[in-house]
Scaffold this active site. Structure first.
Site, PDB file in Angstrom:
ATOM      1  N   GLY A  12      -4.857   2.113  -0.237  1.00  0.00           N
ATOM      2  CA  GLY A  12      -5.288   0.747   0.082  1.00  0.00           C
ATOM      3  C   GLY A  12      -6.792   0.693   0.305  1.00  0.00           C
ATOM      4  CG  ASP A  13      -8.301  -0.507   3.201  1.00  0.00           C
ATOM      5  OD1 ASP A  13      -8.006  -1.707   3.296  1.00  0.00           O
ATOM      6  OD2 ASP A  13      -7.878   0.369   3.982  1.00  0.00           O
ATOM      7  CD  GLU A  14      -6.667   1.190  -3.177  1.00  0.00           C
ATOM      8  OE1 GLU A  14      -6.546  -0.005  -2.836  1.00  0.00           O
ATOM      9  OE2 GLU A  14      -5.756   2.034  -3.061  1.00  0.00           O
ATOM     10  CE  LYS A  16      -4.967  -3.672  -3.061  1.00  0.00           C
ATOM     11  NZ  LYS A  16      -5.545  -2.569  -2.256  1.00  0.00           N
ATOM     12  CE  LYS A  18     -16.968  -6.989  -7.622  1.00  0.00           C
ATOM     13  NZ  LYS A  18     -18.307  -6.550  -7.731  1.00  0.00           N
ATOM     14  N   GLY A  40      -6.031  -6.956   3.950  1.00  0.00           N
ATOM     15  CA  GLY A  40      -7.239  -7.747   4.173  1.00  0.00           C
ATOM     16  C   GLY A  40      -8.106  -7.633   2.939  1.00  0.00           C
ATOM     17  CG  HIS A  41      -7.095  -8.551  -0.563  1.00  0.00           C
ATOM     18  ND1 HIS A  41      -6.106  -9.027  -1.374  1.00  0.00           N
ATOM     19  CD2 HIS A  41      -6.739  -7.281  -0.262  1.00  0.00           C
ATOM     20  CE1 HIS A  41      -5.194  -8.082  -1.555  1.00  0.00           C
ATOM     21  NE2 HIS A  41      -5.564  -7.017  -0.880  1.00  0.00           N
ATOM     22  CB  THR A 129      -1.455  -3.588  10.470  1.00  0.00           C
ATOM     23  OG1 THR A 129      -0.212  -4.158  10.046  1.00  0.00           O
ATOM     24  CG2 THR A 129      -2.080  -2.804   9.332  1.00  0.00           C
ATOM     25  CD  GLN A 224      -0.179  -3.591   2.038  1.00  0.00           C
ATOM     26  OE1 GLN A 224       0.721  -3.959   1.316  1.00  0.00           O
ATOM     27  NE2 GLN A 224      -0.755  -4.400   2.895  1.00  0.00           N
ATOM     28  CB  SER A 413     -16.924  -2.982  -8.424  1.00  0.00           C
ATOM     29  OG  SER A 413     -17.443  -3.603  -7.268  1.00  0.00           O
TER      30      SER A 413
END
Ligand code: IMP
Length: 429
Positions: A12-14, A16, A18, A40-41, A129, A224, A413
């Site tokens: 997760g937190d890659e 996605k 953006k 969280g995006h 979480t 995720q 990116s």
């Protein structure tokens, strides 16, 4: 026209959010298919930051349809807060945002159970979480769940809640030593949400299939990452949904043949939040460097993320289980100024070299990562706008990642802004 799925290939937190925001320019419909407000995006558009937890990351593109699929779990209070925030950011939602009436609702007891279960696990806690995600999915599997459609039918909701609270209060009091929940309070609160959610509720299955038949581009947005998948992740240190590309089928109502491509998002290094094995974790100043430069703090909980080198053993497994057709590399700009960069290309397990990612946790805990070292670059690449404008060392690093994972890099990116994006190959071609 078939659909494309965007999935996270790590923990997760890659980035996605953006990426989905960026590729929405080529899409007509964006559908979120799993998870809840554990995600969280973060979107950075025109210098303004918007953090989304449930609403698809395409929402800031005027005119695009955004759908929340049945595979998600919804905390109505959080969802409505997000609706207000997105409206305040200038987006119109009427006729653009649709929510599956068969998505399950997160109830107050889910959040209480999540916290109580973590407390019960003690040193074996998962580091959830605390948003009630696991208990909500458990109720779905146990057929105790309340779906959006139930919430919107007052009589059905009241009957279900009365019956469920009897059972849940028993558990709260007897098992967890917590005070019981009051039927009237929960009922009033949730029926208040129902009125505000009603305009968005829909049967999304015909809607998505009609879009596909009409030749519209559908992008499915996963939440995720692969290693948090309930089946293929590092169980039990996982979330409770299908985070793989396959989750788009069950979480929206698509058949496998409806999916043409799978875009795997890979952060140029690895991060993980919560507990569980992480073979390439850096518990030294290099890890600290990645966390600070990459601002690796959770968008949902603010927790510091654990950081480490890129792990291509893990990524090869992720490419396999997702059927990845293209890669998007995010945050390589964070690596700038390092003399050398390490990539994990194999593991040593019990004295033997292996290229396979062990499915069994006890084995994964024993692996020793084997690294290849590549030269770093000193230039700031966050303003690069083309592949050829990138330093040769950065291009060599990206090419090596392609080779090791076995899929082409379609997009790089180089920063959070929409404009900080280098397109190498059209992933929708
Ligand atoms: P849960 O999804 O809240 O049950 O948490 C289970 C595990 O998944 C914990 O280790 C969380 O930190 C992790 N997790 C859940 N959502 C995310 C996410 O969006 N990014 C990164 N980790 C997550």
């Amino acid at each position: 026209m078939p659909a494309f799925v965007v999935v996270g290939m790590q923990w997760g937190d890659e980035g996605k959010g953006k990426v989905v925001d960026y590729v929405t320019r080529y899409a007509d419909v964006v559908v979120r298919h799993n998870g809840g407000n554990n995600a969280g995006h973060t979107l950075m558009v025109g210098g303004k930051q918007t953090i989304l937890h449930l609403i698809p990351s395409g929402i800031l593109h005027e005119g695009k349809i955004c759908i929340i699929g049945n595979g998600t779990v919804l905390d109505p209070a959080v969802l409505l807060e997000e609706v207000d925030a997105v409206r305040a950011a200038g987006a119109r939602l009427e006729g653009r945002l649709f929510i599956s009436e068969t998505a399950h609702i997160i109830m107050p007891y889910h959040k209480l159970f999540d916290k109580a279960q973590e407390k019960f696990r003690g040193k074996n806690r998962l580091g959830t979480t605390g948003r009630g995600i696991g208990p909500a999915y458990a109720d779905k599997a146990e057929r105790f769940g309340i779906r959006l459609g139930d919430l919107l039918d007052t009589a059905v909701f009241k009957a279900k809640l009365a019956n469920l609270l009897e059972y849940k209060n028993l558990m709260l009091e007897k098992l967890f030593d917590e005070p019981p929940l009051c039927f009237d309070t929960v009922c009033d609160e949730y029926l208040g949400y129902a009125d505000r959610l009603r305009p968005f509720a829909a049967d999304i299955v015909p809607m998505v299939h009609e879009a596909l038949r009409a030749g519209r581009q559908v992008v499915c947005e996963g939440a995720q990452g692969t290693m948090l998948d309930l089946d293929h992740g590092t169980f039990p240190y996982v979330t409770s949904s299908t985070t793989l590309s396959a989750g788009a089928c069950s979480g929206i109502g698509l058949g496998p043949r409806d999916i043409k491509g799978v875009i795997g998002i890979v952060k140029a290094y690895t991060t993980r939040v919560g507990e569980g094995p992480f073979p390439t974790e850096l518990l030294n100043s290099s890890g600290e460097f990645l966390r600070e430069k990459g601002r690796e703090y959770g968008a949902t909980t603010g927790r510091p993320r654990r950081c480490g080198w890129l792990d291509c053993v893990q990524l090869r497994r992720a490419a396999m289980v997702n059927g990845v057709t293209h890669l998007v590399l995010t945050k390589p700009d964070v690596l700038g100024s390092l003399d050398t960069i390490k990539i994990c290309t194999a593991y040593e397990l019990d004295g033997r070299k292996t290229l396979e990612f062990p499915g069994q946790l006890s084995k994964l805990e024993r692996v020793i990562p084997l690294y290849e070292e590549m030269p770093g670059w000193t230039e700031d690449i966050s303003t690069c706008s083309s592949w050829t404008g990138l330093p040769a060392a950065a291009r060599a690093y990206f090419k090596r990642i392609e080779e090791l994972i076995g899929a082409p890099v379609a997009i790089v990116s180089v920063g959070p802004g929409r404009e900080q994006t280098i397109e190498c190959v059209d992933p929708f071609a």
